[in-house]
Scaffold this motif. Structure first.
Motif, PDB file in Angstrom:
ATOM      1  N   ASN A   1      39.985  28.333  50.478  1.00 50.54           N
ATOM      2  CA  ASN A   1      40.648  29.073  49.396  1.00 50.54           C
ATOM      3  C   ASN A   1      42.075  28.639  49.060  1.00 50.54           C
ATOM      4  O   ASN A   1      42.538  28.883  47.959  1.00 50.54           O
ATOM      5  CB  ASN A   1      40.613  30.572  49.683  1.00 50.54           C
TER       6      ASN A   1
ATOM      7  N   GLU B   1      35.468  24.823  54.829  1.00 46.29           N
ATOM      8  CA  GLU B   1      34.576  25.932  55.120  1.00 46.29           C
ATOM      9  C   GLU B   1      33.129  25.469  55.321  1.00 46.29           C
ATOM     10  O   GLU B   1      32.635  24.665  54.532  1.00 46.29           O
ATOM     11  CB  GLU B   1      34.649  26.871  53.934  1.00 46.29           C
TER      12      GLU B   1
ATOM     13  N   ASN C   1      36.349  34.126  55.467  1.00 46.42           N
ATOM     14  CA  ASN C   1      35.975  34.597  54.140  1.00 46.42           C
ATOM     15  C   ASN C   1      34.450  34.760  54.135  1.00 46.42           C
ATOM     16  O   ASN C   1      33.734  33.899  53.653  1.00 46.42           O
ATOM     17  CB  ASN C   1      36.461  33.520  53.151  1.00 46.42           C
TER      18      ASN C   1
ATOM     19  N   ASP D   1      32.308  36.434  52.568  1.00 45.98           N
ATOM     20  CA  ASP D   1      31.545  36.498  51.314  1.00 45.98           C
ATOM     21  C   ASP D   1      31.126  35.133  50.814  1.00 45.98           C
ATOM     22  O   ASP D   1      30.243  35.025  49.968  1.00 45.98           O
ATOM     23  CB  ASP D   1      32.384  37.185  50.238  1.00 45.98           C
ATOM     24  N   SER D   2      31.774  34.096  51.303  1.00 43.30           N
ATOM     25  CA  SER D   2      31.365  32.797  50.794  1.00 43.30           C
ATOM     26  C   SER D   2      30.359  32.129  51.740  1.00 43.30           C
ATOM     27  O   SER D   2      30.036  30.944  51.580  1.00 43.30           O
ATOM     28  CB  SER D   2      32.579  31.947  50.462  1.00 43.30           C
TER      29      SER D   2
ATOM     30  N   LYS E   1      30.034  24.018  51.512  1.00 47.56           N
ATOM     31  CA  LYS E   1      29.676  24.873  50.384  1.00 47.56           C
ATOM     32  C   LYS E   1      29.833  24.125  49.056  1.00 47.56           C
ATOM     33  O   LYS E   1      29.014  24.239  48.149  1.00 47.56           O
ATOM     34  CB  LYS E   1      30.558  26.108  50.400  1.00 47.56           C
TER      35      LYS E   1
ATOM     36  N   ASN F   1      22.621  33.622  51.205  1.00 45.82           N
ATOM     37  CA  ASN F   1      24.028  33.956  50.949  1.00 45.82           C
ATOM     38  C   ASN F   1      24.433  35.143  51.823  1.00 45.82           C
ATOM     39  O   ASN F   1      23.653  35.608  52.650  1.00 45.82           O
ATOM     40  CB  ASN F   1      24.269  34.214  49.466  1.00 45.82           C
TER      41      ASN F   1
ATOM     42  N   ASP G   1      35.693  36.453  46.192  1.00 48.07           N
ATOM     43  CA  ASP G   1      34.333  35.997  46.511  1.00 48.07           C
ATOM     44  C   ASP G   1      33.351  37.133  46.753  1.00 48.07           C
ATOM     45  O   ASP G   1      32.151  36.891  46.843  1.00 48.07           O
ATOM     46  CB  ASP G   1      34.371  35.101  47.758  1.00 48.07           C
TER      47      ASP G   1
END
Ligand code: SAH
Ligand code: F3S
Length: 482
Positions: free
Chosen positions: A181, A195, A224, A226-227, A236, A252, A278
């Motif tokens: 991010n 990530e 993070n 959510d990602s 990713k 996901n 995210d």
């Protein structure tokens, strides 16, 4: 693996998982985020296969490892003080002791560590823990050893962590590593790399194993969460190049949550940390669908000012954040929300600070983690912006943010008086104390008399009073979850 209660720590009900026959002693301590504590369990597992059991006694350790944090300058100073302490022990009582630095400071300072801190034998970055046995062999041969190579693949998914100082009830399960991010104040993308997500199968296996060993609550961990995206491995950002088959079977974060909730329907499931840019509503909807996913979201925002959010490279506005919060409150009316805030980011005006306070009043967080800005070498903010807010101003603003949060926290805890909540007992409230301590579904701390109950049991507790941070109650019986 043998499970013993550590006698020194019996009052806190800590369980040590050690292997019979291991002769060497490892003292490992961790600073910083939950991910570091979880990583230390991976390192302990790797070293368990090399003949090391953990010890709580620094003086007789063969190997001392410190898992370090670079997030703020103060965190680094704390570690330097600890290194001085190890140095004194090495000099005075245990000259054969080896000392290693792990984690974010190792990654940030690299070989400088070996030059600056003469007592350090070993420097290992967060993606190189599997190399520790080789590095130790080099140390045995009299050389300093270092590996700070960051990886695009390593997730340690194949390692079954040795739980350190565990209460035997709650555990961390890591699901992603690194962060893409690039918030301008943050050192994490530099110290923990790109990530990547861990295979969902190995996550579920770890959760099943924890349940079979008596654990009752897990927290899925990532910088993070959510990602999270598993499509067979890989970064990713390379998902666009995945095959149709990989895309069709990709998992996901909301799907992962669902898989975890279904795998162990009685296991409490938490996760940390969510990132507003995210987080999608399907996650919130999955939370609503499964009773065992806890009603709690840690949703750091850092500032309530759109101008500062932009300077921080947070990819959302205040309005988008409030929108997300309102959706959470609509879908999950009982959900508690907590924050991270930074005061005194470069160029922050009094008006920006007021925006932070007004955002807090709008959201009314249950609790929060609040910090004065600390400039970190190498970050975008350090390169592009002057650290121009005087420390006294940063601190005064921080105090205002903390005071407001405590007001809101107290309102939240008081709102539970008269209600009955389900608490999972984790430990004694204080060593030798007659009260248990645990948390309710919404992650609020709850303290109540021990009565007939035991660590690891779910108990219904009627709340009779509250402090700013704690619910105080009386047990009224086992909950149906037992
Ligand atoms: N996504 C991460 C955030 C890691 S850092 C997570 O899993 O929690 C944790 C918090 O430290 C951030 O949310 C931020 O509030 C604070 N922080 C990070 N860098 C900082 C800095 N340079 N100065 C002050 N606080 C900082
Ligand atoms: Fe740091 Fe922002 Fe990632 S705070 S950990 S760069 S989401």
């Amino acid at each position: 693996m043998e499970k013993t209660i550590d006698e020194n720590k019996q009052g806190e009900n800590l369980v040590i998982e050690n292997k019979e026959g291991n002769k060497k002693k490892l003292f490992i301590e961790s600073y910083g985020c939950a991910m570091n504590f979880s990583d230390s369990e991976i390192v302990a597992s790797i070293l368990s296969d090399q003949g090391y059991n953990t010890t709580q006694n620094l003086e007789d350790a063969d190997l001392v490892l410190v898992n370090t944090c670079s997030i703020r300058d103060k965190a680094e100073q704390t570690v330097r003080k600890r290194l001085e302490k190890y140095n004194a022990i090495k000099r005075d009582t245990n000259p054969n002791m080896k000392v290693g630095v792990l984690g974010c400071m190792a990654e940030r300072l690299k070989s400088k560590f070996l030059e600056e801190e003469k007592i350090v034998d070993l420097v290992v970055g967060p993606d190189a823990y599997k190399d520790i046995p080789n590095l130790l062999a080099e140390v045995e041969d009299g050389r300093d050893a270092i590996n700070v190579i960051l990886s695009k693949e390593e997730t340690y998914g194949d390692i079954s962590p040795v739980r350190l100082n565990t209460n035997g009830v709650t555990a961390f399960v890591s699901i992603t590593r690194g962060c893409d991010n690039m918030c301008t104040f943050c050192v994490v993308p530099f110290t923990r790399g790109r990530e990547r997500s861990r295979d969902h199968q190995s996550i579920i296996e770890e959760i099943n194993d924890l349940w079979s060993r008596g654990y009752k609550e897990i927290t899925l961990l990532g910088q993070n969460v959510d990602s999270y995206l598993w499509y067979g491995g890989g970064l990713k950002k390379d998902f666009v190049k995945a095959t149709d088959m990989q895309k069709a079977t990709a998992v996901n974060f909301s799907k992962l949550l669902e898989l975890c909730a279904q795998a162990q329907p009685k296991m409490r499931i938490r996760f940390s940390t969510s990132n507003p840019q995210d987080m999608t509503l399907d996650v919130v909807e999955t939370m609503a669908k499964y009773k065992n996913i806890c009603n709690y979201i840690h949703l750091p925002v850092q500032s309530g000012s759109n101008r500062i959010l932009k300077e921080m490279n947070r990819q959302h506005t205040r309005e988008e954040y409030i929108d997300l919060i309102n959706n959470i409150k609509r879908i999950l009316p009982e959900c508690t929300i907590s924050q991270d805030m930074i005061t005194g980011f470069p160029t922050e005006t009094e008006e920006d600070h007021q925006d932070t306070l007004s955002l807090m009043k709008e959201v009314r967080y249950a609790f929060g983690y609040m910090f004065a800005y600390s400039e970190r070498p190498g970050t975008m903010a350090e390169r592009k912006l002057d650290d121009d807010i005087p420390l006294a101003v940063k601190k005064r603003r921080l105090q205002e943010v903390i005071d407001l949060q405590l007001e809101h926290s107290f309102d939240k805890t008081k709102s539970f008086i008269g209600k009955t909540v389900e608490v999972l007992i984790e430990k004694e409230a204080r060593k030798g104390n007659k009260d248990w301590s645990g948390r309710n579904d919404q992650n609020l701390l709850c303290v109540f008399p021990k009565d007939i109950y035991k660590v690891g049991e779910f108990v219904n507790v009627k709340i009779i009073s509250a402090t700013k941070t704690t619910l105080i109650g009386e047990p009224v019986g086992y909950s149906e979850n037992n």
